[in-house]
Design a protein around this motif. Sequence first.
Motif, PDB file in Angstrom:
ATOM      1  N   GLN A  30       0.856  -1.183   0.000  1.00 26.03           N
ATOM      2  CA  GLN A  30       0.000   0.000   0.000  1.00 26.03           C
ATOM      3  C   GLN A  30       0.896   1.239   0.000  1.00 26.03           C
ATOM      4  OE1 GLN A  30      -0.612  -2.521   2.597  1.00 26.03           O
ATOM      5  NE2 GLN A  30      -1.793  -3.462   0.953  1.00 26.03           N
ATOM      6  N   LEU A  31       0.484   2.264  -0.732  1.00 20.25           N
ATOM      7  CA  LEU A  31       1.318   3.443  -0.938  1.00 20.25           C
ATOM      8  C   LEU A  31       0.563   4.710  -0.570  1.00 20.25           C
ATOM      9  CD1 LEU A  31       2.613   2.376  -4.475  1.00 20.25           C
ATOM     10  CD2 LEU A  31       3.798   2.088  -2.292  1.00 20.25           C
TER      11      LEU A  31
ATOM     12  N   SER B 106       3.574   0.323   2.885  1.00 17.45           N
ATOM     13  CA  SER B 106       3.341  -0.674   3.923  1.00 17.45           C
ATOM     14  C   SER B 106       3.162  -2.013   3.238  1.00 17.45           C
ATOM     15  CB  SER B 106       2.103  -0.330   4.754  1.00 17.45           C
ATOM     16  OG  SER B 106       0.962  -0.264   3.934  1.00 17.45           O
ATOM     17  N   GLY B 107       3.424  -3.053   3.968  1.00 24.03           N
ATOM     18  CA  GLY B 107       3.377  -4.377   3.373  1.00 24.03           C
ATOM     19  C   GLY B 107       4.764  -4.994   3.367  1.00 24.03           C
TER      20      GLY B 107
ATOM     21  N   THR C 123      12.140  -5.265  -2.480  1.00 27.76           N
ATOM     22  CA  THR C 123      12.196  -6.012  -3.739  1.00 27.76           C
ATOM     23  C   THR C 123      11.393  -5.350  -4.854  1.00 27.76           C
ATOM     24  OG1 THR C 123      10.280  -7.393  -3.214  1.00 27.76           O
ATOM     25  CG2 THR C 123      12.437  -8.151  -2.443  1.00 27.76           C
ATOM     26  N   TYR C 124      10.653  -4.293  -4.531  1.00 29.15           N
ATOM     27  CA  TYR C 124       9.827  -3.620  -5.525  1.00 29.15           C
ATOM     28  C   TYR C 124      10.600  -2.544  -6.268  1.00 29.15           C
ATOM     29  CZ  TYR C 124       5.564  -5.724  -3.670  1.00 29.15           C
ATOM     30  OH  TYR C 124       4.585  -6.606  -3.301  1.00 29.15           O
TER      31      TYR C 124
ATOM     32  N   LYS D 238      11.032   2.128   4.240  1.00 30.71           N
ATOM     33  CA  LYS D 238       9.988   1.804   3.271  1.00 30.71           C
ATOM     34  C   LYS D 238       9.422   3.072   2.627  1.00 30.71           C
ATOM     35  CE  LYS D 238       8.495  -2.553   5.378  1.00 30.71           C
ATOM     36  NZ  LYS D 238       7.336  -3.327   5.849  1.00 30.71           N
ATOM     37  N   THR D 239      10.308   3.920   2.208  1.00 26.14           N
ATOM     38  CA  THR D 239       9.897   5.210   1.647  1.00 26.14           C
ATOM     39  C   THR D 239      10.697   5.510   0.374  1.00 26.14           C
ATOM     40  OG1 THR D 239       9.377   6.036   3.857  1.00 26.14           O
ATOM     41  CG2 THR D 239       9.631   7.675   2.124  1.00 26.14           C
ATOM     42  N   VAL D 240      10.005   6.082  -0.593  1.00 23.10           N
ATOM     43  CA  VAL D 240      10.662   6.564  -1.792  1.00 23.10           C
ATOM     44  C   VAL D 240      10.400   8.062  -1.887  1.00 23.10           C
ATOM     45  CG1 VAL D 240       8.708   6.010  -3.306  1.00 23.10           C
ATOM     46  CG2 VAL D 240      10.982   6.201  -4.263  1.00 23.10           C
TER      47      VAL D 240
END
Length: 124
Positions: free
Chosen positions: A3-4, A25-26, A31-32, A77-79
């Motif tokens: 989820q973004l 999240s998740g 790996t994405y 977990k952030t871009v």
Amino acid sequence: QVQLVESGGGLVQAGDSLRLSCAASGRSFSTYSMGWFRQAPGKEREFVAGIRWSDTDTYYADSVKGRFTISRDNAQKTVYLQMNSLKLEDTAVYYCAAKVRLSDMGVVTAYPYWGQGTQVTVSS
């Protein structure tokens, strides 16, 4: 699945800077492959920047090269999308997207996971 949620948009003047964030999240975020896209009123959604799981592999649309920088923090977990020297034509809703495949970084339909978007408005 991931989820973004995007944040950081706003109203700025031409020449200003903004930094967008996309919190994921998740599981297995690292790996994405991640992408930033944008959509202006009346126009199709277009690729802005992409980054693979290894943050040394980055890709940019010609229109933003040299002005925008994509980066990621897998531990958080952030871009991010750092946008400098903003122009009127950068005005759009900006979307964060994620995919597993390594190819087709700039292809909208290659990304199965999308955030809700954040508005960026650049005024003169």
